[in-house]
Each structure stands twice: as C-alpha cells, then as structure tokens.
Design an enzyme around this catalytic site. Structure first.
Site, mmCIF file in Angstrom:
data_model
loop_
_atom_site.group_PDB
_atom_site.id
_atom_site.type_symbol
_atom_site.label_atom_id
_atom_site.label_comp_id
_atom_site.label_asym_id
_atom_site.label_seq_id
_atom_site.Cartn_x
_atom_site.Cartn_y
_atom_site.Cartn_z
ATOM 1 N N GLU A 255 -1.631 20.210 -0.310
ATOM 2 C CA GLU A 255 -2.991 20.565 0.068
ATOM 3 C C GLU A 255 -2.964 20.732 1.578
ATOM 4 O O GLU A 255 -2.838 19.751 2.317
ATOM 5 C CB GLU A 255 -3.977 19.486 -0.366
ATOM 6 C CG GLU A 255 -5.416 19.984 -0.430
ATOM 7 C CD GLU A 255 -6.091 19.954 0.931
ATOM 8 O OE1 GLU A 255 -6.054 20.999 1.620
ATOM 9 O OE2 GLU A 255 -6.641 18.921 1.291
ATOM 10 N N CYS A 293 -10.558 19.688 5.680
ATOM 11 C CA CYS A 293 -9.925 20.932 5.242
ATOM 12 C C CYS A 293 -10.938 21.968 4.789
ATOM 13 O O CYS A 293 -10.651 23.164 4.809
ATOM 14 C CB CYS A 293 -8.945 20.641 4.102
ATOM 15 S SG CYS A 293 -7.615 19.524 4.563
#
Length: 487
Positions: A255, A293
């Site tokens: 990720e 993120c």
C-alpha cells in the site's frame, strides 16, 4: 524514563541499542525503547517459523477469543492510547481518538470474519465424470507474515497487519516505523495477555507475534528471509518497489499511497452542496497534516463553479486551527519532523516559481506547515504529480466530467478518488472510468471503512487491506475432493 520493552515471540525484552522517541511538535522526549539486536531478530523469525503449523491449526474459538480480547482491552485503554499516538506522531488528539476507535473495530471485525472463515463447498457432478464427488475449498495460511508499518497511523495500520494474521492463524513479525514504535508496543502488551507464557494451553502460541523496533536500513534482512513468505508493507513507493524486486518468490502486498483527487461536478451547485464540499475537502486535505495516503491533494472543479467554490474552500481552510496537537481545539498538528516540513515547503516553492499562486498558507514554522491552497499549478509540478504527504491542496478548473476524470487519471497513482455528484449515471461513469482502487461518491477520497477492500492500482500498490481482503492475501486455497458420496 524507563525503556519500554519490545516483544520477541510474545515475550517482553530489551535490545542493545537505545531508541528515544521525540514529540514532533516541540522535540521533547516522550518515551524510550530499544532496537532489536541481530540475535533477537533471528529468534523472532525462527519462533514464527517453528510455530506456523500449530498456529494454522488453532481452533476458531482461540483465534476469535484473542481478537475479541484485544478489541475490548484497546477500548478500555482508549484515552491512554490516543495520547500516546499524539505524543509520538504529532497527530491532533481528536484524530488520535478516531484512530483508536477504528483499531478497536478492526480487531472486532477480524474476530467476526474468523468465525465465518469456513471455506466453500462445490458439487462436482455438473459433469458426468464428477458424479459422487464434492469439493471443499478452504484457505490456509501461506506461512508467517512480515508486517512493515509507517508512522502516520501507528496503531491502526499495525492493527491491519496483525488482526487478519491472527484471524487466519498466521504468525506475524511486525516492524513498526522508527519514529513511532511506542503505540505498537502498547498493542504488544495486549497481545501478550492472550499469549501462552510457558507452552501449550488455551491462548496463542508464544511465537505467534513479535514486534521489533529496527532502523529502516536493517529491514532488508527481514524482507529477504524465506521463512517469512508473506510481506505486507505500507509506506513510500520507492521502498515498496525495492521490496517487490527483492522478494520475487514471495507473496508481497504493498500500500504505497497516492495524490488523491476530488472532483466537484456541475450538479453539485447549490450553496449547501458547495459548502459541504469545501468543508470536507478542507478538513480531509489537512486532517493529519496531510500525512494520509488518501488525504485530498488535487481538487478539480467544473470551471463555471470555481468562482463560487474557491472562496468557500479558502474560508474553510482558514478556519482550521494549527497548533499543539494535545490541545482539544487543534485541527492540524505538525508533520512527523522538520525535515518533512522542509520538503513540503520546497515543493510549494517550486510550484510558485513555476507560476502557481498561494491562495492561503505557505509559511513553515519548524515542523509545522500551515494548511495551504495553491492555484495555477502546472500539472507536472511535484506538488501535483507526486504525493506531497503534507497539508497542501492544488485546485484547478475542468471543462466537464470527462475532463475531470482525465485529470484524475493523469497520475502515476490510483488509490481512491472522490466525486461530488448527485447523478447515479455520473457515479457509475466514475466507477467505470477512473483508474483507482475506490471511488467515493458524494464525499472526499479520504473515506475508508476498515472492513471494505482498500488498496490501489499502478503506483499505489498491489493487494488489498480490509479484514477479509487481507485474510485472503495471507492465505492460499487448498482443495479437498470427497469421492463416492451421494449428493
């Protein structure tokens, strides 16, 4: 301060190298631990490998009982944990409390998924050769997991590695971020409460978890160790790419972040709509000092709405309070350190030199960078094209939905996108056309439910988090065919 122990095979230990954690806001010492020595790293990996078969065979009630216990104990220690998150990461206390609540939910969801983790039966008599045959497809752990976690969610992203591993019966070795190890070690205390101290019993095997504070340059040895066949990494793109190259025979999930975009469509035009979009974008472009993120970074607005939207956004950004993250009224705290703030400052300065305008913000104070809005930014500027990981919003007009979708897709990343629209047709067009892992309609891309599949495409990584998705990543299917039975 007494050093906090870390955990090797479920046992608290101290390492040979002291590690002091400082508050990002004012630099004061907030705690101490130590880095694991080479022999302790070896002991952790060896223990995980040696207990893997037993862990995979753990009864469901043992795994779910451990997960329920951690969820309950986290809830009991919620305020203590939230204040520790704030102290070592600089996250405003209001958002630290949200993070703790999410981690409580993650462990609860993992327990519920573990109770349903039963496999699938398939009848095979759909062809004559399969008469009298039934297949049972179950997923079994690939083996021990290496979980490498970042600083920005020092509890919840550790939970997203640990909880699915325990749910499927996979041992896990966690390497937390060097800047924020203390919250992971508090979680280790709770895991130790359900770990057998002296051999088989009714808890988790002693080798089921280890939490090893290590400098980042010493993580390569763990990544290369074949006894850890699953590597789950959350962090920067270059590091993730290096991990993938160095572990070609392993199951790697990454990720890696992104430069998340929001599109305000033509039908989102009422005063109430524009106010809501402005407030949500202002909040979630800055809520972790932009260190998420899926923090909003790029904002695209139908050009005829821009004059009505931009003043609202600037007002919402100006209303955000920057300061001491321990203050209940603070909305935006510092970045993780001054070097990170200096990098953000340099990217904004580059954009301004290329023709951008600072509409609000833009003055760094130590490790704190204020919420900043830029217009007129060239699409090739780093503050737009790369992941700024700071409290910066880039606003640009687009002619229509198609141009907005094209602008969102004009990125090396593809994690999540937000589309402010009331149109079901537009929502499905966005879902069909945007090259991202998730499309959030009527809200910012920063929305995440911890049980849903979460991850991206292209430079944003491979694999998915979210409890069941991670459980699938940590396991592989194994088929049992029963013959000679009447269905």
């Amino acid at each position: 301060m007494e050093p906090v122990p870390f955990f090797v095979a479920g046992r608290p230990v101290h390492g040979p190298e002291p590690l002091t954690v400082h508050h990002p806001y004012d630099g004061r010492e907030v705690g101490r631990t130590s880095s694991a020595g080479a022999d302790q790293v070896e002991a952790a990996v060896a223990a995980a490998a040696s207990v893997a078969d037993r862990a995979a065979a753990l009864p469901a009630h043992v795994r779910t009982g451990a997960l329920d216990h951690v969820s309950r104990r986290l809830a009991e220690r919620a305020e203590e944990t939230a204040r520790l998150i704030t102290a070592e990461s600089g996250k405003p206390i209001r958002w630290s409390r949200v993070e703790v609540a999410r981690a409580v939910s993650v462990f609860r969801w993992a327990a519920e998924e573990a109770r349903r983790w039963s496999g699938e039966a398939q009848r095979l008599d759909t062809d004559p050769a399969g008469e009298g045959r039934l297949a049972l497809v179950r997923r079994v752990p690939r083996g021990p997991v290496l979980g490498i976690t970042p600083f920005n969610f020092p509890l919840n992203l550790v939970a997203h590695k640990v909880a699915p591993a325990l749910a499927v019966g996979a041992p896990i070795v966690v390497k937390p971020a060097p800047a924020t190890p203390l919250t992971a070690l508090l979680l280790g205390e709770l895991l130790a409460e359900v770990t057998e101290p002296d051999g088989p019993g009714t808890g988790l095997p002693a080798g089921m978890f280890s939490i090893l504070p290590l400098p980042n340059d010493r993580a390569a040895g763990l990544v290369a160790d074949p006894r850890l066949p699953v590597v789950s990494f959350t962090g920067s793109g270059p590091v993730g790419a290096a991990i993938r190259r160095s572990a070609p025979q392993r199951h790697v999930t990454l990720e890696l972040g992104g430069n998340a975009a929001a599109l305000v469509c033509a039908d989102w035009a009422s005063d109430a709509d524009l106010n809501q979009a402005a407030e949500r974008i202002a909040t979630f472009g800055n809520y972790q000092a932009g260190q998420s993120c899926i923090a909003v970074q790029r904002v695209y607005v139908h050009e005829w709405l821009l004059d009505g939207f931009l003043p609202r956004l600037l007002a919402a950004v100006r209303a955000l309070r920057t300061g001491d993250p321990a203050d209940e009224a603070t909305d935006v705290g510092p970045l993780i350190d001054e070097a990170a703030a200096r990098r953000v400052e340099s990217w904004v300065d580059e954009a301004v030199a290329a023709g951008a305008t600072i509409e609000v913000g833009g003055r760094r104070d130590g490790a704190t960078y204020p919420p900043t809005v830029l217009t007129g930014v060239p699409s090739t500027s780093r503050v737009s094209a790369e992941e700024v990981f700071g409290p910066v919003l880039v606003v640009a007009p687009v002619a229509d939905d198609a141009a907005g979708f094209a602008a969102i897709n004009d990125s090396a990343y593809g994690l999540q996108a937000g589309v402010f629209t009331h149109s079901l047709q537009t929502a499905f067009a966005a879902h069909r056309g945007l090259r991202v892992g998730g499309v959030i309609v009527g809200d910012v891309p920063s929305y995440r439910a911890d049980q849903m599949p979460y991850g991206g495409v292209r430079g944003s990584g491979v694999g998915r988090e979210g409890l069941r998705s991670a459980m699938e990543d940590y396991t592989e299917p194994r088929v049992l065919v029963l013959s000679g039975i009447e269905l």
